[in-house]
Design a protein around this motif. Structure first.
Motif, PDB file in Angstrom:
ATOM      1  N   LEU A 151      -8.193  -7.701   5.195  1.00  0.00           N
ATOM      2  CA  LEU A 151      -8.642  -6.942   4.029  1.00  0.00           C
ATOM      3  C   LEU A 151      -7.962  -5.582   4.013  1.00  0.00           C
ATOM      4  O   LEU A 151      -8.114  -4.798   4.951  1.00  0.00           O
ATOM      5  CB  LEU A 151     -10.161  -6.785   4.083  1.00  0.00           C
ATOM      6  N   GLY A 152      -7.242  -5.295   2.913  1.00  0.00           N
ATOM      7  CA  GLY A 152      -6.471  -4.068   2.846  1.00  0.00           C
ATOM      8  C   GLY A 152      -7.036  -2.995   1.940  1.00  0.00           C
ATOM      9  O   GLY A 152      -6.395  -1.960   1.754  1.00  0.00           O
ATOM     10  N   PHE A 153      -8.213  -3.209   1.350  1.00  0.00           N
ATOM     11  CA  PHE A 153      -8.816  -2.208   0.471  1.00  0.00           C
ATOM     12  C   PHE A 153     -10.327  -2.269   0.616  1.00  0.00           C
ATOM     13  O   PHE A 153     -10.872  -3.215   1.190  1.00  0.00           O
ATOM     14  CB  PHE A 153      -8.409  -2.454  -0.986  1.00  0.00           C
ATOM     15  N   THR A 154     -11.007  -1.256   0.129  1.00  0.00           N
ATOM     16  CA  THR A 154     -12.465  -1.260   0.165  1.00  0.00           C
ATOM     17  C   THR A 154     -12.971  -2.140  -0.981  1.00  0.00           C
ATOM     18  O   THR A 154     -12.847  -1.784  -2.154  1.00  0.00           O
ATOM     19  CB  THR A 154     -13.026   0.163   0.028  1.00  0.00           C
ATOM     20  N   MET A 162      -7.548  -4.483   8.736  1.00  0.00           N
ATOM     21  CA  MET A 162      -6.207  -5.079   8.685  1.00  0.00           C
ATOM     22  C   MET A 162      -5.900  -5.805   9.986  1.00  0.00           C
ATOM     23  O   MET A 162      -4.951  -5.481  10.707  1.00  0.00           O
ATOM     24  CB  MET A 162      -5.171  -3.999   8.400  1.00  0.00           C
ATOM     25  N   LYS A 204      -5.340  -3.418  -4.606  1.00  0.00           N
ATOM     26  CA  LYS A 204      -6.371  -4.325  -4.081  1.00  0.00           C
ATOM     27  C   LYS A 204      -5.662  -5.503  -3.410  1.00  0.00           C
ATOM     28  O   LYS A 204      -5.563  -6.598  -3.955  1.00  0.00           O
ATOM     29  CB  LYS A 204      -7.298  -4.783  -5.196  1.00  0.00           C
ATOM     30  N   LEU A 215       0.819  -1.214   0.000  1.00  0.00           N
ATOM     31  CA  LEU A 215       0.000   0.000   0.000  1.00  0.00           C
ATOM     32  C   LEU A 215       0.856   1.268   0.000  1.00  0.00           C
ATOM     33  O   LEU A 215       0.430   2.306  -0.513  1.00  0.00           O
ATOM     34  CB  LEU A 215      -0.948  -0.013   1.199  1.00  0.00           C
ATOM     35  N   PRO A 229     -11.729  -1.668   4.606  1.00  0.00           N
ATOM     36  CA  PRO A 229     -10.589  -2.483   5.047  1.00  0.00           C
ATOM     37  C   PRO A 229     -10.689  -2.852   6.527  1.00  0.00           C
ATOM     38  O   PRO A 229     -11.268  -2.115   7.327  1.00  0.00           O
ATOM     39  CB  PRO A 229      -9.384  -1.570   4.800  1.00  0.00           C
ATOM     40  N   VAL A 288      -4.880  -8.130  -0.179  1.00  0.00           N
ATOM     41  CA  VAL A 288      -5.418  -8.864   0.963  1.00  0.00           C
ATOM     42  C   VAL A 288      -4.316  -9.750   1.520  1.00  0.00           C
ATOM     43  O   VAL A 288      -3.296  -9.996   0.870  1.00  0.00           O
ATOM     44  CB  VAL A 288      -6.636  -9.734   0.580  1.00  0.00           C
TER      45      VAL A 288
END
Length: 465
Positions: free
Chosen positions: A322-325, A337, A310, A303, A335, A312
């Motif tokens: 989960l690292g993104f919407t 994390m 995107k 990131l 997200p 994960v």
């Protein structure tokens, strides 16, 4: 073994987790790390957890901060509540280990502590912050954090995501035993509660014993289930079985969840199933050491290079980050994390239903690589490390121990000792960092071969250790 602070926080025997020791670690945490002026405190259902939580909150208020008592709730629910509020958090839990042990998990306002934070906390143990001149306050939130956690997934997946499914919920002593019922019902499924226990049961979702596997299969047949779900004690690891009661491994759930969410970058430990590298929809794969701090560090690096990535993360135990919407079936999913159990339970089931398949068919369509894992208990880390050092430094010793597997084609020392052989078979040996356990992971081209490799090498390990 004496209490030890490591990747999963502080863990040790309950008899050794004294109020003084707990307070010292809390004070060191507060001295070394940001907290946002308050600390949320949660706990699992172990008999020892209430007293330890009380020691934690006393140390927090003694430092002049607000202790927010979130009560009994899933670890990811605690993390979600604290991160939304911009506060730190401490979860009182020993996760999957037996009830005679317990521990603490630490969270910063931005998420789980890193290895750098761990080092700072250990350094602060030598000179923790003094008590504040005035005690801090206490607040109690009741069921709100757990309800918000359920609402996160009810809103993102919608009331029809699991419509028509009959899902068994192995409740045992999981802190998510009510949340699981609530969320699958909200998504349209019929929930069948099973085996709720008022005695703590240490469920390790990564090493399920044969008796429990038989029990799962029996419940699926007796109750005509489409799937069966559960978690470990503090609910940061999922357990999912198909309609026959066959458990879907955590790293397979991770791959399916990443597919369902449209992820493009995967961060996962070296112990995870290598099928992920054969799935064309994923552009980049980062392999890490075992433990969520290493997965998070890899996700954060991704990131930092591309904030829109995107990305994960997931572990072989099934915990998903989960690292993104993401776009879920009924709306956006922000997200989170930290290791989560509900997302890798719900996403594969919803994906299968949306495609008109059962869970077993969804899994069968994946690249044919199969894993198995279990552990020996009562093996002290020092003993395990000495044995691994012997194998690592002597190719002849490895050839003797792994007799019959053919020549080595790869030796991976990322975390423990992981060997690939010309046949494609994989054996991975690794001592636990904070419990007297020795882990064995295997991978092969068929489930039977993976299980045979596991049984034979656990037998060899038992004889040696």
């Amino acid at each position: 073994m004496a209490p030890k602070f490591g990747t999963s926080g502080l863990r040790g025997l309950v008899t050794e987790l004294t109020p003084d020791l707990v307070s010292a670690h809390i004070r060191a945490f507060l001295a070394a790390c940001p907290n946002g002026g308050a600390v949320h405190v949660g706990q699992d259902l172990r008999p020892s957890s209430p007293a330890i939580a009380e020691a934690v909150m006393s140390a927090i208020t003694g430092a002049g901060l607000t202790a927010i008592d979130d009560g009994v709730l899933p670890t990811p629910a605690l993390a979600l509540a604290a991160m939304r509020a911009g506060h730190a958090a401490v979860m009182v839990t020993g996760s999957h280990i037996p009830a005679d042990r317990n521990g603490l998990k630490f969270y910063l306002p931005g998420g789980e502590i890193s290895k750098t934070d761990e080092t700072a906390i250990l350094a602060a143990l030598d000179s923790p912050a003094p008590d504040a001149g005035q005690a801090g306050a206490r607040q109690k939130t009741g069921s709100v954090p757990a309800q918000d956690y359920v609402a996160r997934y009810a809103g993102a997946f919608g009331p029809g995501a699991l419509e028509g499914l009959r899902i068994g919920v192995y409740q045992h002593s999981s802190v998510a035993r009510d949340a699981m019922i609530e969320v699958v019902t909200a998504l349209g499924a019929e929930a069948v509660p099973l085996a709720r226990s008022e005695t703590f049961i240490p469920v390790d979702t990564e090493a399920v014993d044969p008796k429990t596997r038989d029990q799962l299969a029996g419940w699926c047949a007796d109750h005509n289930l489409d799937a069966l779900i559960s978690t470990d004690g503090d609910a940061d690891r999922p357990m999912v079985a198909d309609a026959t009661g066959r458990i879907v491994p955590g790293d397979v759930l991770g791959a399916l969840t990443a597919r369902a969410l449209g992820a493009q970058v995967i961060c996962t430990p070296v112990s995870s199933n290598t099928m992920i590298g054969e799935m064309p929809e994923f552009g980049t794969l980062h392999r890490t050491r075992i433990g969520s701090p290493f997965v998070i560090a890899a996700m954060e690096a991704v990131l930092a290079d591309d904030p829109a990535a995107k990305v994960v993360g997931y572990e072989a135990n099934g915990g998903f980050l989960l690292g993104f919407t993401a776009e879920a079936p009924a709306g956006p999913l922000p997200p989170l994390m930290t290791r989560d159990c509900l997302l890798p339970i719900l996403a594969p089931l919803a994906l299968a239903r949306a495609g008109g398949k059962d869970l077993a068919a969804l899994v069968a369509a994946l690249p044919p690589r199969f894993t198995a894992a279990d552990r020996l208990t009562g093996v002290e880390p020092e003993t395990a490390r000495a044995f691994l050092a012997e194998l690592d430094g002597d190719a002849a010793a490895r050839a003797a121990f792994f007799d019959g597997l053919g020549p080595e084609t790869e030796v991976d020392r990322t975390d423990g000792l992981r060997l690939r052989f010309a046949s494609g078979d994989v054996i991975h040996l690794r001592p636990s960092g904070n419990a007297p356990e020795f882990r064995c992971y295997t991978e092969a081209a068929s489930p039977a071969r993976a299980e045979d490799l596991l049984a034979s090498h656990l037998g060899k390990l038992r004889a040696r250790l």
